[in-house]
Design a protein around this motif. Sequence first.
Motif, PDB file in Angstrom:
ATOM      1  N   ASN A   1       0.667  -1.122  -0.065  1.00  0.00           N
ATOM      2  CA  ASN A   1      -0.128  -0.084   0.116  1.00  0.00           C
ATOM      3  C   ASN A   1       1.143   1.375  -0.063  1.00  0.00           C
ATOM      4  O   ASN A   1       0.943   1.856   1.075  1.00  0.00           O
ATOM      5  CB  ASN A   1      -0.943   0.023   1.228  1.00  0.00           C
ATOM      6  N   PRO A   2       1.421   1.673  -1.263  1.00  0.00           N
ATOM      7  CA  PRO A   2       2.333   2.603  -1.256  1.00  0.00           C
ATOM      8  C   PRO A   2       1.731   4.055  -0.739  1.00  0.00           C
ATOM      9  O   PRO A   2       2.466   4.808  -0.142  1.00  0.00           O
ATOM     10  CB  PRO A   2       2.584   2.953  -2.641  1.00  0.00           C
ATOM     11  N   GLU A   3       0.365   4.242  -0.974  1.00  0.00           N
ATOM     12  CA  GLU A   3      -0.352   5.348  -0.717  1.00  0.00           C
ATOM     13  C   GLU A   3      -0.032   5.719   0.761  1.00  0.00           C
ATOM     14  O   GLU A   3      -0.159   6.783   1.404  1.00  0.00           O
ATOM     15  CB  GLU A   3      -1.800   5.404  -1.210  1.00  0.00           C
ATOM     16  N   GLN A   4      -0.557   4.600   1.631  1.00  0.00           N
ATOM     17  CA  GLN A   4      -0.478   4.514   3.090  1.00  0.00           C
ATOM     18  C   GLN A   4       0.946   4.922   3.384  1.00  0.00           C
ATOM     19  O   GLN A   4       1.042   5.806   4.562  1.00  0.00           O
ATOM     20  CB  GLN A   4      -0.634   3.222   3.657  1.00  0.00           C
ATOM     21  N   VAL A   5       2.109   4.570   3.011  1.00  0.00           N
ATOM     22  CA  VAL A   5       3.526   4.805   3.332  1.00  0.00           C
ATOM     23  C   VAL A   5       3.513   6.566   3.144  1.00  0.00           C
ATOM     24  O   VAL A   5       4.187   7.175   3.974  1.00  0.00           O
ATOM     25  CB  VAL A   5       4.459   4.194   2.458  1.00  0.00           C
ATOM     26  N   MET A   6       3.002   7.023   1.925  1.00  0.00           N
ATOM     27  CA  MET A   6       3.205   8.386   1.712  1.00  0.00           C
ATOM     28  C   MET A   6       2.454   9.248   2.634  1.00  0.00           C
ATOM     29  O   MET A   6       2.864  10.354   3.163  1.00  0.00           O
ATOM     30  CB  MET A   6       2.451   8.599   0.239  1.00  0.00           C
ATOM     31  N   ASN A   7       1.268   8.749   3.155  1.00  0.00           N
ATOM     32  CA  ASN A   7       0.485   9.531   4.027  1.00  0.00           C
ATOM     33  C   ASN A   7       1.139   9.468   5.634  1.00  0.00           C
ATOM     34  O   ASN A   7       1.172  10.701   6.128  1.00  0.00           O
ATOM     35  CB  ASN A   7      -0.813   8.839   4.428  1.00  0.00           C
ATOM     36  N   GLU A   8       1.828   8.152   5.620  1.00  0.00           N
ATOM     37  CA  GLU A   8       2.328   8.264   7.026  1.00  0.00           C
ATOM     38  C   GLU A   8       3.707   9.148   7.018  1.00  0.00           C
ATOM     39  O   GLU A   8       3.910   9.800   8.287  1.00  0.00           O
ATOM     40  CB  GLU A   8       2.737   6.939   7.247  1.00  0.00           C
TER      41      GLU A   8
END
Length: 372
Positions: free
Chosen positions: A197-204
């Motif tokens: 989940n790359p988007e999750q990483v970006m958000n974090e």
Amino acid sequence: KVGMNVQDLAKLLHRDATEIIKKLFLLGVVTNQNQSLDEDTIEVLAADYGIEAKQKEEEDVADIDRFFDDETINEEALEPRAPVVTIMGHVDHGKTTLLDYLRKTNVTAGEAGGITQHIGAYQARLNDKLITFLDTPGHAAFTEMRARGANVTDITVLVVAADDGVQPQTIEAINHAKAAGTPVIVAVNKIDKEGANPEQVMNELMAYDLVPEEYGGDTIFVQISAKFGQNVDQLLEMILLEADVLELKADPTQPARGSVIEARLDKGRGPVSTVLIQQGTLHVGDPIVVGNTYGRVRTMTNEKGQDIDAAKPATPVQITGLNEVPLAGDRFIVMADEKTARAAGEERAKRAREEVRNAGSVVTLDTLFNTM
Ligand code: GTP
Ligand code: MG
């Protein structure tokens, strides 16, 4: 020289004219600013200043850090150099896999001769541009080197697994990069995996001031699979782009100086050290001071195990010829001759021993107080 007046001489010596006049007065010559001086008088004065300058130069041969702090730059001699990159990230997020992939595809491929040696650093190539990777991932190495004053990294690549997200050592790595003042490029890894989940990483990561460009920030994110090599070239491209912004340059004409990446004792060859050249060009035969030891560069090899005679800035090389094994992060500098290198090395070793002794007595006192 003949016909020079006090003012000309003052300019030449970077002194005040009044200071020159005063000095001349003390030497028994009464003069004024515009009076021309004879050769003998000029010689006596120059010698006076010359001796002073020399004494200053020879004041502390053991202080090699002054060469690193020296800000004088010869703009004309500057040449672009490769960026030096450190890869950091949480356990199992793929640092080694990424380094291995880079080494396999970009180092040995297509280049003649030799088996890739583990020397602690290597250079990858993209479209004829080089990137130097420090192959000592892990925060310990980074911290240890920085603690010794070696700020060798230009860019940090932060590896974050897309199926695991931001973890404690991810945050630690961000803090190290911030403390060192290096820009961070985020490699969101393992995008091939189910549950990635790359988007999750970006958000974090936004909570740590790492905001992707598409969200209005200025941090470069690249989604990769280190295992399969997906987008790894794009990561290299981004590193080169960031390097362009940094305008990394060095002067290859100076006496070489740099830092130790790693070192060990080899049974046959003696102390073997991987060093990164940061300024100047290192040559076989150069007299050198490294940390608290010294020597003369006996052999120099690149990451392919090939013998080379000279190495330019941002190049990692393995050298032999030192008297003792230096420490990772130790600085080195090439000296004018072997005698000076020896004097500096021995003085540094002596001071280090004294420091240990002094620290030892403090500890003893402490222990005493604690047991009271
Ligand atoms: P430490 O050195 O222990 O901190 O770990 P590391 O960050 O070096 O991780 P390493 O490269 O050893 O990778 C850990 C595991 O993840 C290994 O089993 C790798 O094969 C796997 N791995 C790494 N990158 C990828 C990837 O892009 N995709 C997949 N599917 N697996 C990966
Ligand atoms: Mg690893």
